[in-house]
Motif scaffolding. Sequence first.
Motif, PDB file in Angstrom:
ATOM      1  N   PHE A  95      48.010 -62.903 -27.395  1.00 35.73           N
ATOM      2  CA  PHE A  95      46.775 -62.367 -26.504  1.00 35.73           C
ATOM      3  C   PHE A  95      45.852 -63.434 -26.185  1.00 35.73           C
ATOM      4  O   PHE A  95      44.757 -62.919 -26.002  1.00 35.73           O
ATOM      5  N   GLU A  96      46.086 -64.546 -26.292  1.00 36.05           N
ATOM      6  CA  GLU A  96      45.243 -65.744 -25.966  1.00 36.05           C
ATOM      7  C   GLU A  96      44.469 -65.497 -24.495  1.00 36.05           C
ATOM      8  O   GLU A  96      43.315 -65.761 -24.413  1.00 36.05           O
ATOM      9  N   SER A  97      45.099 -65.152 -23.353  1.00 38.49           N
ATOM     10  CA  SER A  97      44.325 -64.776 -22.325  1.00 38.49           C
ATOM     11  C   SER A  97      44.228 -63.468 -21.947  1.00 38.49           C
ATOM     12  O   SER A  97      43.932 -63.103 -20.718  1.00 38.49           O
ATOM     13  N   ASP A  98      44.068 -62.565 -22.989  1.00 44.20           N
ATOM     14  CA  ASP A  98      43.938 -61.042 -22.651  1.00 44.20           C
ATOM     15  C   ASP A  98      42.672 -60.797 -23.242  1.00 44.20           C
ATOM     16  O   ASP A  98      42.159 -61.015 -24.520  1.00 44.20           O
ATOM     17  N   SER A  99      41.388 -60.377 -22.334  1.00 45.05           N
ATOM     18  CA  SER A  99      40.120 -60.153 -22.492  1.00 45.05           C
ATOM     19  C   SER A  99      39.891 -58.887 -23.506  1.00 45.05           C
ATOM     20  O   SER A  99      38.873 -58.646 -23.992  1.00 45.05           O
ATOM     21  N   ARG A 100      40.920 -57.981 -23.691  1.00 45.15           N
ATOM     22  CA  ARG A 100      40.670 -56.759 -24.261  1.00 45.15           C
ATOM     23  C   ARG A 100      41.541 -56.380 -25.631  1.00 45.15           C
ATOM     24  O   ARG A 100      41.318 -55.784 -26.536  1.00 45.15           O
ATOM     25  N   HIS A 101      42.541 -57.407 -26.052  1.00 44.46           N
ATOM     26  CA  HIS A 101      43.498 -56.892 -26.926  1.00 44.46           C
ATOM     27  C   HIS A 101      43.548 -57.905 -27.998  1.00 44.46           C
ATOM     28  O   HIS A 101      43.423 -59.123 -27.770  1.00 44.46           O
ATOM     29  N   GLN A 102      44.081 -57.434 -29.151  1.00 42.39           N
ATOM     30  CA  GLN A 102      44.654 -58.592 -30.219  1.00 42.39           C
ATOM     31  C   GLN A 102      45.592 -58.055 -30.794  1.00 42.39           C
ATOM     32  O   GLN A 102      45.898 -56.651 -30.828  1.00 42.39           O
ATOM     33  N   LEU A 103      46.303 -58.826 -31.552  1.00 45.13           N
ATOM     34  CA  LEU A 103      47.511 -58.418 -32.325  1.00 45.13           C
ATOM     35  C   LEU A 103      46.940 -57.553 -33.509  1.00 45.13           C
ATOM     36  O   LEU A 103      46.371 -58.078 -34.321  1.00 45.13           O
ATOM     37  N   MET A 104      47.739 -56.338 -33.630  1.00 47.85           N
ATOM     38  CA  MET A 104      47.234 -55.680 -34.799  1.00 47.85           C
ATOM     39  C   MET A 104      47.983 -56.254 -36.193  1.00 47.85           C
ATOM     40  O   MET A 104      49.085 -56.667 -36.291  1.00 47.85           O
ATOM     41  N   GLU A 105      46.936 -56.191 -37.153  1.00 48.55           N
ATOM     42  CA  GLU A 105      47.398 -56.829 -38.587  1.00 48.55           C
ATOM     43  C   GLU A 105      47.568 -55.562 -39.288  1.00 48.55           C
ATOM     44  O   GLU A 105      46.921 -54.633 -39.283  1.00 48.55           O
ATOM     45  N   ASP A 106      48.514 -56.137 -40.405  1.00 45.12           N
ATOM     46  CA  ASP A 106      48.745 -54.905 -41.488  1.00 45.12           C
ATOM     47  C   ASP A 106      47.551 -54.422 -42.303  1.00 45.12           C
ATOM     48  O   ASP A 106      47.376 -53.457 -42.689  1.00 45.12           O
ATOM     49  N   SER A 107      46.468 -55.457 -42.311  1.00 39.75           N
ATOM     50  CA  SER A 107      45.170 -55.088 -43.260  1.00 39.75           C
ATOM     51  C   SER A 107      44.117 -54.210 -42.260  1.00 39.75           C
ATOM     52  O   SER A 107      43.311 -53.940 -42.995  1.00 39.75           O
ATOM     53  N   MET A 108      44.457 -54.153 -41.145  1.00 41.26           N
ATOM     54  CA  MET A 108      43.548 -53.380 -40.258  1.00 41.26           C
ATOM     55  C   MET A 108      43.612 -51.629 -40.761  1.00 41.26           C
ATOM     56  O   MET A 108      44.565 -51.106 -40.445  1.00 41.26           O
ATOM     57  N   PRO A 109      42.608 -51.351 -41.443  1.00 40.96           N
ATOM     58  CA  PRO A 109      42.591 -49.772 -41.999  1.00 40.96           C
ATOM     59  C   PRO A 109      42.502 -48.893 -40.707  1.00 40.96           C
ATOM     60  O   PRO A 109      42.642 -47.603 -41.044  1.00 40.96           O
ATOM     61  N   TYR A 110      41.910 -49.084 -39.726  1.00 45.58           N
ATOM     62  CA  TYR A 110      41.889 -48.190 -38.637  1.00 45.58           C
ATOM     63  C   TYR A 110      42.912 -48.169 -37.457  1.00 45.58           C
ATOM     64  O   TYR A 110      42.613 -48.178 -36.329  1.00 45.58           O
ATOM     65  N   TRP A 111      44.117 -48.733 -37.829  1.00 44.00           N
ATOM     66  CA  TRP A 111      45.041 -49.032 -36.868  1.00 44.00           C
ATOM     67  C   TRP A 111      45.409 -48.133 -35.897  1.00 44.00           C
ATOM     68  O   TRP A 111      45.868 -48.109 -34.784  1.00 44.00           O
ATOM     69  N   ILE A 112      45.178 -46.753 -36.483  1.00 39.63           N
ATOM     70  CA  ILE A 112      45.787 -45.476 -35.579  1.00 39.63           C
ATOM     71  C   ILE A 112      44.927 -45.569 -34.287  1.00 39.63           C
ATOM     72  O   ILE A 112      45.128 -44.804 -33.495  1.00 39.63           O
ATOM     73  N   LEU A 113      43.735 -45.953 -34.220  1.00 43.37           N
ATOM     74  CA  LEU A 113      42.885 -45.912 -33.092  1.00 43.37           C
ATOM     75  C   LEU A 113      43.375 -47.012 -32.043  1.00 43.37           C
ATOM     76  O   LEU A 113      42.965 -46.854 -31.188  1.00 43.37           O
ATOM     77  N   GLY A 114      44.219 -47.805 -32.461  1.00 42.94           N
ATOM     78  CA  GLY A 114      44.724 -48.946 -31.669  1.00 42.94           C
ATOM     79  C   GLY A 114      45.801 -48.594 -30.952  1.00 42.94           C
ATOM     80  O   GLY A 114      46.202 -47.517 -30.706  1.00 42.94           O
ATOM     81  N   ASP A 115      46.325 -49.442 -29.972  1.00 41.50           N
ATOM     82  CA  ASP A 115      47.589 -49.254 -29.402  1.00 41.50           C
ATOM     83  C   ASP A 115      48.891 -49.461 -30.098  1.00 41.50           C
ATOM     84  O   ASP A 115      49.205 -50.532 -30.410  1.00 41.50           O
ATOM     85  N   TRP A 116      49.432 -48.344 -30.265  1.00 43.87           N
ATOM     86  CA  TRP A 116      50.507 -48.572 -31.290  1.00 43.87           C
ATOM     87  C   TRP A 116      51.519 -47.331 -30.513  1.00 43.87           C
ATOM     88  O   TRP A 116      52.653 -47.338 -31.269  1.00 43.87           O
TER      89      TRP A 116
END
Length: 175
Positions: A117-138
Amino acid sequence: MKYFLLLAILFTLVKKRNPLTFIHNIEFQWPLLIIISFGVQIALAFITIETKNKLEWILVLTFLGIIIGLWKNRHLAGIKWMVAGALLNLSALLLHGGLMPVSEEALILTGQTDPSFESDSRHQLMEDSMPYWILGDWIPVFRFVLSPGDFLVGIGIILLIYFHSSKIKRKGERQ
């Protein structure tokens, strides 16, 4: 969101309404706030492509602008759904450093093989340690990965277009 627009148009046509009339049947308050906020998001995308710098907090501010503009129009059908979805997406941004986390597995399911997501202004790769992943794009949908907030916004778009589209008159019928 283009799939939601397509669904809104198809649903409206099936229900014998003209989706092209909704723009004439609706009067937004503070439309410039919403338009400028989306415009800044588009500009951020180009800035990030050119510089590789992500301006996360400007993105967050644009979401606030969109939410305020939508809230001012909450009396319109569908807008409360859009506000709820935008609030969920804003929460995801705030809880993840200003960028929306995206599931790598969902990306792969949609045929997207480059999780950078180097050139993406809005996103990042989801990590396993993200506790609120359910709010992200999945949630994989065709070629896109969506968040629960995106679905609420989509429902709002469908309702907004449907309820503000005029009924199609049949020959000899009065409105």
